[in-house]
Design a protein around this motif. Structure first.
Motif, short mmCIF file in Angstrom:
data_model
loop_
_atom_site.label_atom_id
_atom_site.label_comp_id
_atom_site.label_asym_id
_atom_site.label_seq_id
_atom_site.Cartn_x
_atom_site.Cartn_y
_atom_site.Cartn_z
N LYS A 105 0.82 -1.21 0.00
CA LYS A 105 0.00 0.00 0.00
C LYS A 105 0.85 1.26 0.00
N ASN A 106 0.34 2.28 -0.69
CA ASN A 106 1.01 3.57 -0.85
C ASN A 106 2.32 3.45 -1.62
N SER A 107 2.37 2.49 -2.57
CA SER A 107 3.55 2.33 -3.42
C SER A 107 3.23 2.81 -4.84
N TYR A 108 4.25 3.40 -5.49
CA TYR A 108 4.04 3.99 -6.81
C TYR A 108 5.25 3.74 -7.68
N LEU A 109 5.02 3.31 -8.91
CA LEU A 109 6.10 3.17 -9.88
C LEU A 109 6.48 4.54 -10.43
N LEU A 110 7.77 4.78 -10.60
CA LEU A 110 8.23 6.08 -11.08
C LEU A 110 8.09 6.25 -12.58
N GLY A 111 8.01 5.14 -13.30
CA GLY A 111 7.90 5.23 -14.75
C GLY A 111 9.27 5.22 -15.41
N PRO A 112 9.30 5.37 -16.75
CA PRO A 112 10.56 5.21 -17.49
C PRO A 112 11.58 6.32 -17.26
N ASP A 113 11.13 7.53 -16.92
CA ASP A 113 12.04 8.65 -16.70
C ASP A 113 12.29 8.81 -15.20
N VAL A 114 13.16 7.97 -14.65
CA VAL A 114 13.41 8.00 -13.21
C VAL A 114 14.01 9.33 -12.77
N PRO A 115 15.07 9.85 -13.43
CA PRO A 115 15.62 11.14 -12.99
C PRO A 115 14.60 12.26 -13.01
N GLY A 116 13.75 12.28 -14.03
CA GLY A 116 12.74 13.32 -14.11
C GLY A 116 11.73 13.20 -12.98
N ALA A 117 11.30 11.97 -12.69
CA ALA A 117 10.35 11.75 -11.60
C ALA A 117 10.96 12.13 -10.26
N VAL A 118 12.23 11.77 -10.05
CA VAL A 118 12.90 12.09 -8.79
C VAL A 118 13.06 13.60 -8.63
#
Length: 202
Positions: A105-118
């Motif tokens: 619970k409360n987990s989320y995938l960052l998607g293909p652009d990890v640096p951008g998401a971070v």
């Protein structure tokens, strides 16, 4: 702004693999799992974790955490129960090229652009975003200058084999030591920040 904080148990030769138990991470035939438990704790981790507002994890570490903290009882005594409750409550951000869903619970995938998401996460109001394990993710974050602080618990132990936090090819990084102390069993606790920021944030 939020801060990306890497915390790690590490040996003198830089190994960070499998500190938490024999079966935690046996990749590459690693046979020294659980090496961290031979040393005393002084309450440092408990104090640090009170500041954790989110977790940022690679796939393997996420799966280890989801299979432990994600299923352990929240009413357990002491630090285990306290941390289980916190980890269940806070968001968990997962960097993965293979996972399509996350069940904790409360987990989320960052998607293909990890640096951008971070970078977006760092720009949001909040506190400390904690990174445990996740050596590949840490390298990616370092390549994009997204790590604000390293907290390393250096154990007086040489394993000679295993995954390293700063392996060959890790990006050149200049840091400043802002805190250092040792425990009774010889674990040296070092806190590092970017050299340019250390004087303003210390």
């Amino acid at each position: 702004m939020s801060s990306i904080v890497v915390q790690s148990f590490v040996t003198l030769d830089g190994v960070v693999q499998g500190p938490g138990g024999p079966e935690e991470d046996t990749e590459g035939g690693f046979q020294h799992g659980g090496w961290q438990f031979d040393y005393d704790g002084d309450g440092t981790i408990a104090e640090w974790e009170k500041k954790t507002e989110a977790l940022l994890l690679g796939r393997r570490t996420y799966e280890i955490f989801a299979g432990s903290w994600g299923v352990w009882p929240e009413d357990a005594d002491g630090f285990q129960g306290e941390l289980t409750r916190r980890y269940n409550r806070i968001p968990k951000y997962v960097a993965s090229r293979s996972l399509t869903e996350v069940g904790w619970k409360n987990s989320y995938l960052l998607g293909p652009d990890v640096p951008g998401a971070v970078e977006r996460l760092r720009g949001e109001p909040g506190g400390e975003i904690r990174v445990w394990g996740s050596t590949e993710l840490i390298r990616t974050l370092a390549e994009h200058d997204q790590i604000d602080e390293y907290r390393l618990l250096v154990h007086p132990l040489v394993l000679g084999v295993g995954k390293k936090l700063f392996g060959d090819g890790f990006p050149s990084t200049r840091l400043a030591l802002v805190e250092s102390r040792s425990t009774a069993s010889g674990v040296v606790i070092n806190v590092y920040r970017r050299a340019a920021e250390a004087t303003t944030r210390a």
